[in-house]
Design a protein around this motif. Structure first.
Motif, PDB file in Angstrom:
ATOM      1  N   ILE A   1       0.885  -1.171   0.000  1.00 27.99           N
ATOM      2  CA  ILE A   1       0.000   0.000   0.000  1.00 27.99           C
ATOM      3  C   ILE A   1       0.906   1.199   0.000  1.00 27.99           C
ATOM      4  CG2 ILE A   1      -1.688   1.315   1.366  1.00 27.99           C
ATOM      5  CD1 ILE A   1      -2.503  -1.399   2.634  1.00 27.99           C
ATOM      6  N   SER A   2       0.684   2.120  -0.934  1.00 32.05           N
ATOM      7  CA  SER A   2       1.536   3.309  -0.917  1.00 32.05           C
ATOM      8  C   SER A   2       0.679   4.576  -0.981  1.00 32.05           C
ATOM      9  CB  SER A   2       2.513   3.276  -2.089  1.00 32.05           C
ATOM     10  OG  SER A   2       3.281   4.449  -2.017  1.00 32.05           O
ATOM     11  N   PRO A   3       0.903   5.496  -0.047  1.00 33.49           N
ATOM     12  CA  PRO A   3       0.085   6.708  -0.040  1.00 33.49           C
ATOM     13  C   PRO A   3       0.555   7.748  -1.053  1.00 33.49           C
ATOM     14  CG  PRO A   3       1.634   6.748   1.791  1.00 33.49           C
ATOM     15  CD  PRO A   3       1.838   5.439   1.089  1.00 33.49           C
ATOM     16  N   ILE A   4       1.742   7.525  -1.640  1.00 41.20           N
ATOM     17  CA  ILE A   4       2.270   8.526  -2.595  1.00 41.20           C
ATOM     18  C   ILE A   4       2.988   7.839  -3.752  1.00 41.20           C
ATOM     19  CG2 ILE A   4       2.557  10.521  -1.044  1.00 41.20           C
ATOM     20  CD1 ILE A   4       5.495   9.603  -0.657  1.00 41.20           C
ATOM     21  N   GLU A   5       3.131   8.598  -4.848  1.00 41.17           N
ATOM     22  CA  GLU A   5       4.033   8.186  -5.927  1.00 41.17           C
ATOM     23  C   GLU A   5       4.930   9.374  -6.206  1.00 41.17           C
ATOM     24  OE1 GLU A   5       0.919   5.673  -8.429  1.00 41.17           O
ATOM     25  OE2 GLU A   5       2.453   6.666  -9.685  1.00 41.17           O
ATOM     26  N   TRP A   6       6.212   9.150  -6.200  1.00 42.76           N
ATOM     27  CA  TRP A   6       7.198  10.242  -6.358  1.00 42.76           C
ATOM     28  C   TRP A   6       8.027   9.947  -7.593  1.00 42.76           C
ATOM     29  CZ3 TRP A   6       8.612  14.920  -5.704  1.00 42.76           C
ATOM     30  CH2 TRP A   6       9.931  15.319  -5.537  1.00 42.76           C
ATOM     31  N   LYS A   7       7.776  10.723  -8.654  1.00 44.14           N
ATOM     32  CA  LYS A   7       8.454  10.463  -9.929  1.00 44.14           C
ATOM     33  C   LYS A   7       8.684  11.784 -10.646  1.00 44.14           C
ATOM     34  CE  LYS A   7       7.289   6.311 -12.487  1.00 44.14           C
ATOM     35  NZ  LYS A   7       6.112   5.842 -13.168  1.00 44.14           N
ATOM     36  N   ASN A   8       9.860  11.979 -11.184  1.00 45.97           N
ATOM     37  CA  ASN A   8      10.190  13.173 -11.982  1.00 45.97           C
ATOM     38  C   ASN A   8       9.790  14.484 -11.281  1.00 45.97           C
ATOM     39  OD1 ASN A   8      11.111  11.469 -13.976  1.00 45.97           O
ATOM     40  ND2 ASN A   8       9.076  11.347 -14.909  1.00 45.97           N
ATOM     41  N   PHE A   9      10.035  14.542  -9.985  1.00 46.08           N
ATOM     42  CA  PHE A   9       9.768  15.741  -9.180  1.00 46.08           C
ATOM     43  C   PHE A   9       8.285  16.104  -9.125  1.00 46.08           C
ATOM     44  CE2 PHE A   9      14.127  15.725 -10.417  1.00 46.08           C
ATOM     45  CZ  PHE A   9      14.767  15.968  -9.203  1.00 46.08           C
ATOM     46  N   LYS A  10       7.438  15.110  -9.379  1.00 42.36           N
ATOM     47  CA  LYS A  10       5.997  15.305  -9.212  1.00 42.36           C
ATOM     48  C   LYS A  10       5.528  14.302  -8.150  1.00 42.36           C
ATOM     49  CE  LYS A  10       4.765  17.396 -13.538  1.00 42.36           C
ATOM     50  NZ  LYS A  10       5.909  18.272 -13.395  1.00 42.36           N
ATOM     51  N   LEU A  11       4.617  14.796  -7.321  1.00 40.54           N
ATOM     52  CA  LEU A  11       4.125  13.956  -6.229  1.00 40.54           C
ATOM     53  C   LEU A  11       2.650  13.648  -6.446  1.00 40.54           C
ATOM     54  CD1 LEU A  11       4.689  12.718  -3.416  1.00 40.54           C
ATOM     55  CD2 LEU A  11       4.056  14.909  -2.416  1.00 40.54           C
ATOM     56  N   LYS A  12       2.354  12.352  -6.553  1.00 44.62           N
ATOM     57  CA  LYS A  12       0.944  11.946  -6.630  1.00 44.62           C
ATOM     58  C   LYS A  12       0.540  11.471  -5.243  1.00 44.62           C
ATOM     59  CE  LYS A  12      -0.808   9.362 -10.093  1.00 44.62           C
ATOM     60  NZ  LYS A  12      -0.688   8.274 -11.088  1.00 44.62           N
TER      61      LYS A  12
ATOM     62  N   THR B   1      -7.185   2.520   8.877  1.00 47.34           N
ATOM     63  CA  THR B   1      -6.578   1.278   9.389  1.00 47.34           C
ATOM     64  C   THR B   1      -7.429   0.068   9.011  1.00 47.34           C
ATOM     65  OG1 THR B   1      -5.551   2.509  11.169  1.00 47.34           O
ATOM     66  CG2 THR B   1      -5.694   0.135  11.473  1.00 47.34           C
ATOM     67  N   ALA B   2      -8.748   0.208   9.132  1.00 52.25           N
ATOM     68  CA  ALA B   2      -9.614  -0.929   8.765  1.00 52.25           C
ATOM     69  C   ALA B   2      -9.433  -1.250   7.278  1.00 52.25           C
ATOM     70  CB  ALA B   2     -11.066  -0.595   9.077  1.00 52.25           C
ATOM     71  N   TRP B   3      -9.242  -0.219   6.471  1.00 53.87           N
ATOM     72  CA  TRP B   3      -9.013  -0.440   5.029  1.00 53.87           C
ATOM     73  C   TRP B   3      -7.697  -1.176   4.802  1.00 53.87           C
ATOM     74  CZ3 TRP B   3      -5.480   1.954   1.410  1.00 53.87           C
ATOM     75  CH2 TRP B   3      -5.750   1.635   0.078  1.00 53.87           C
ATOM     76  N   GLU B   4      -6.653  -0.724   5.497  1.00 57.18           N
ATOM     77  CA  GLU B   4      -5.361  -1.419   5.351  1.00 57.18           C
ATOM     78  C   GLU B   4      -5.483  -2.877   5.778  1.00 57.18           C
ATOM     79  OE1 GLU B   4      -1.634   0.234   6.608  1.00 57.18           O
ATOM     80  OE2 GLU B   4      -2.227   2.304   6.202  1.00 57.18           O
ATOM     81  N   MET B   5      -6.163  -3.110   6.896  1.00 51.53           N
ATOM     82  CA  MET B   5      -6.325  -4.483   7.392  1.00 51.53           C
ATOM     83  C   MET B   5      -7.062  -5.346   6.347  1.00 51.53           C
ATOM     84  SD  MET B   5      -4.962  -4.703  10.451  1.00 51.53           S
ATOM     85  CE  MET B   5      -3.700  -3.615   9.878  1.00 51.53           C
ATOM     86  N   SER B   6      -8.102  -4.769   5.739  1.00 50.35           N
ATOM     87  CA  SER B   6      -8.861  -5.517   4.720  1.00 50.35           C
ATOM     88  C   SER B   6      -7.978  -5.818   3.520  1.00 50.35           C
ATOM     89  CB  SER B   6     -10.062  -4.725   4.202  1.00 50.35           C
ATOM     90  OG  SER B   6     -10.772  -4.184   5.250  1.00 50.35           O
ATOM     91  N   GLU B   7      -7.236  -4.792   3.062  1.00 45.98           N
ATOM     92  CA  GLU B   7      -6.365  -4.979   1.900  1.00 45.98           C
ATOM     93  C   GLU B   7      -5.326  -6.066   2.157  1.00 45.98           C
ATOM     94  OE1 GLU B   7      -6.110  -2.850  -1.273  1.00 45.98           O
ATOM     95  OE2 GLU B   7      -8.187  -2.980  -0.588  1.00 45.98           O
ATOM     96  N   LEU B   8      -4.852  -6.122   3.415  1.00 46.69           N
ATOM     97  CA  LEU B   8      -3.770  -7.049   3.751  1.00 46.69           C
ATOM     98  C   LEU B   8      -4.286  -8.415   4.207  1.00 46.69           C
ATOM     99  CD1 LEU B   8      -1.607  -4.479   5.757  1.00 46.69           C
ATOM    100  CD2 LEU B   8      -1.058  -5.396   3.498  1.00 46.69           C
ATOM    101  N   GLY B   9      -5.594  -8.519   4.343  1.00 49.10           N
ATOM    102  CA  GLY B   9      -6.184  -9.794   4.767  1.00 49.10           C
ATOM    103  C   GLY B   9      -5.883 -10.120   6.223  1.00 49.10           C
ATOM    104  N   ILE B  10      -5.782  -9.107   7.064  1.00 47.63           N
ATOM    105  CA  ILE B  10      -5.516  -9.337   8.493  1.00 47.63           C
ATOM    106  C   ILE B  10      -6.859  -9.341   9.242  1.00 47.63           C
ATOM    107  CG2 ILE B  10      -4.342  -8.450  10.564  1.00 47.63           C
ATOM    108  CD1 ILE B  10      -2.195  -7.265   8.720  1.00 47.63           C
ATOM    109  N   PRO B  11      -7.150 -10.389  10.013  1.00 52.73           N
ATOM    110  CA  PRO B  11      -8.432 -10.440  10.730  1.00 52.73           C
ATOM    111  C   PRO B  11      -8.576  -9.237  11.667  1.00 52.73           C
ATOM    112  CG  PRO B  11      -7.256 -12.541  10.900  1.00 52.73           C
ATOM    113  CD  PRO B  11      -6.317 -11.567  10.261  1.00 52.73           C
TER     114      PRO B  11
END
Ligand code: MRU
Length: 354
Positions: A4-15, A202-212
């Motif tokens: 899970i990544s909250p950002i993308e950093w490429k060519n001096f642009k931040l997504k 956090t609940a979203w991260e847990m769901s994405e990661l399959g953690i009960p």
């Protein structure tokens, strides 16, 4: 395991993944000017102590790429202008100041070089800050997972996950590492009023990661501790004072006191960029006060009488005496925190820069 990544950093642009829209909408916003990054931090589109520091550093990098200062003095002035703006966005997490000062120091230590080479060094330092945070989180996860027993039921507050960092997470990093080690853990996710970082992120991260996991409202924590349904509490941190007092999301202090009453270990997981050796105790930490609307309005509807005022401190301070250990990238630190934090993290160079 999923990344899970909250950002993308490429060519001096931040997504930036707009965290105000999660968990149901996954939308990225593009920042190519330092003020756009500052706005995203202020508006909580990105949040979490380490991530605020990393993205502020990236904001400096994007300006260094465009910078045309012809001598050190004007380059230093430009840097200070950018840093002064960014540092005002949110006051509690010290990672913001830590990252900006690290970049200013890079310039100061290299003042005799040409401005273009100072700019390159600053940009390289930004990429280092980003990379180091991910490595630190993995190390925190590894050390922290050793404290977790088979089938532990872990309570966490707010979001100290991948979304709050360069990736992987601090408190959530420990949870992930324990899950990866097949410890059969489960998680109680505190909703985290008023901003709902627990329920939404956090609940979203847990769901994405399959953690009960199960979601609880903040005021249920004591009940579940009393029923013997919480084995350990792990939270992140926004600023740790030299004596170990820790500022974290509002509600953390109550959890720590409850955990002590029920003899449940209470751990703080944080990288060294969150430790503020310039302050002795938590009493010196500035607590961000946010708009009362966040408390009064729920799902677009005003819940309290119009005339009723609401208070909205975003963080509280947990005294060190309630903290069983601080899990860092260099290992698990226990009391006395003033001695052990200094011994682990302070060398002559860092003392001189305080
Ligand atoms: O207001 P927020 O969402 O930025 O607060 C975040 C927290 O309190 C986190 O627990 C803390 O920053 C640690 S994140 C690894």
């Amino acid at each position: 395991m999923k990344d899970i990544s909250p950002i993308e950093w490429k060519n001096f642009k931040l997504k930036v993944l707009d965290q105000t829209l999660l968990p149901h909408i996954k939308k990225y916003i593009l920042c190519s000017h330092f003020k756009e990054v500052g706005e995203a931090i202020k508006d909580m589109k990105l949040r979490g102590a380490p991530l605020i520091g990393i993205t502020a550093a990236m904001a400096v990098a994007m300006e260094m790429k465009k910078n045309k200062a012809g001598n050190y003095a004007s380059l230093h002035r430009d840097l200070k202008t950018i840093a002064d703006y960014l540092i005002k966005t949110r006051p509690t997490a010290v990672n913001l100041r830590w990252a900006l000062e690290r970049l200013i120091k890079t310039a100061e230590h290299n003042k005799d070089r040409r401005p273009s080479s100072i700019r390159d060094l600053i940009i390289a330092e930004v990429n280092k800050i980003y990379k180091e945070d991910l490595e630190n989180n993995k190390a925190i996860g590894k050390f922290g997972a050793e404290l977790i027993r088979e089938k532990d039921r872990i309570l966490t507050h707010c979001n100290a996950g991948a979304l709050a960092t360069a990736g992987y997470g601090t408190a959530v990093g420990v949870i992930r590492a324990a899950h990866e080690k097949k410890k059969k853990i489960s998680v109680l996710v505190d909703e985290t009023r008023p901003y709902l970082q627990g329920a939404r992120l956090t609940a979203w991260e847990m769901s994405e990661l399959g953690i009960p996991h199960v979601l609880i409202t903040d005021n249920m924590a004591g009940h579940f501790m009393q029923k013997g349904m919480v084995d350990v509490v792990i939270v992140g941190a926004d600023r740790i004072a030299t004596n170990g007092d820790t500022a974290n999301k509002i509600g953390t202090y109550s959890l720590a006191v409850l955990a002590r009453e029920h003899k449940i270990p209470f751990y703080v997981a944080a990288p060294s960029s969150t430790i503020d050796f310039r302050i002795k105790t938590g009493a010196e930490i500035i607590i961000e006060e946010r708009d009362e609307k966040e408390v009064k309005i729920i799902a677009g509807k005003e819940m309290a009488p119009k005339k009723t005022k609401a208070l909205n401190p975003a963080f509280d301070v947990t005294p060190a005496k309630y903290i069983s250990a601080i899990i860092t990238e260099k290992g698990v630190i226990r009391a006395p925190y003033d001695l052990n934090l200094e011994k682990t993290f302070l060398n002559k160079e860092t003392i001189a820069s305080l």
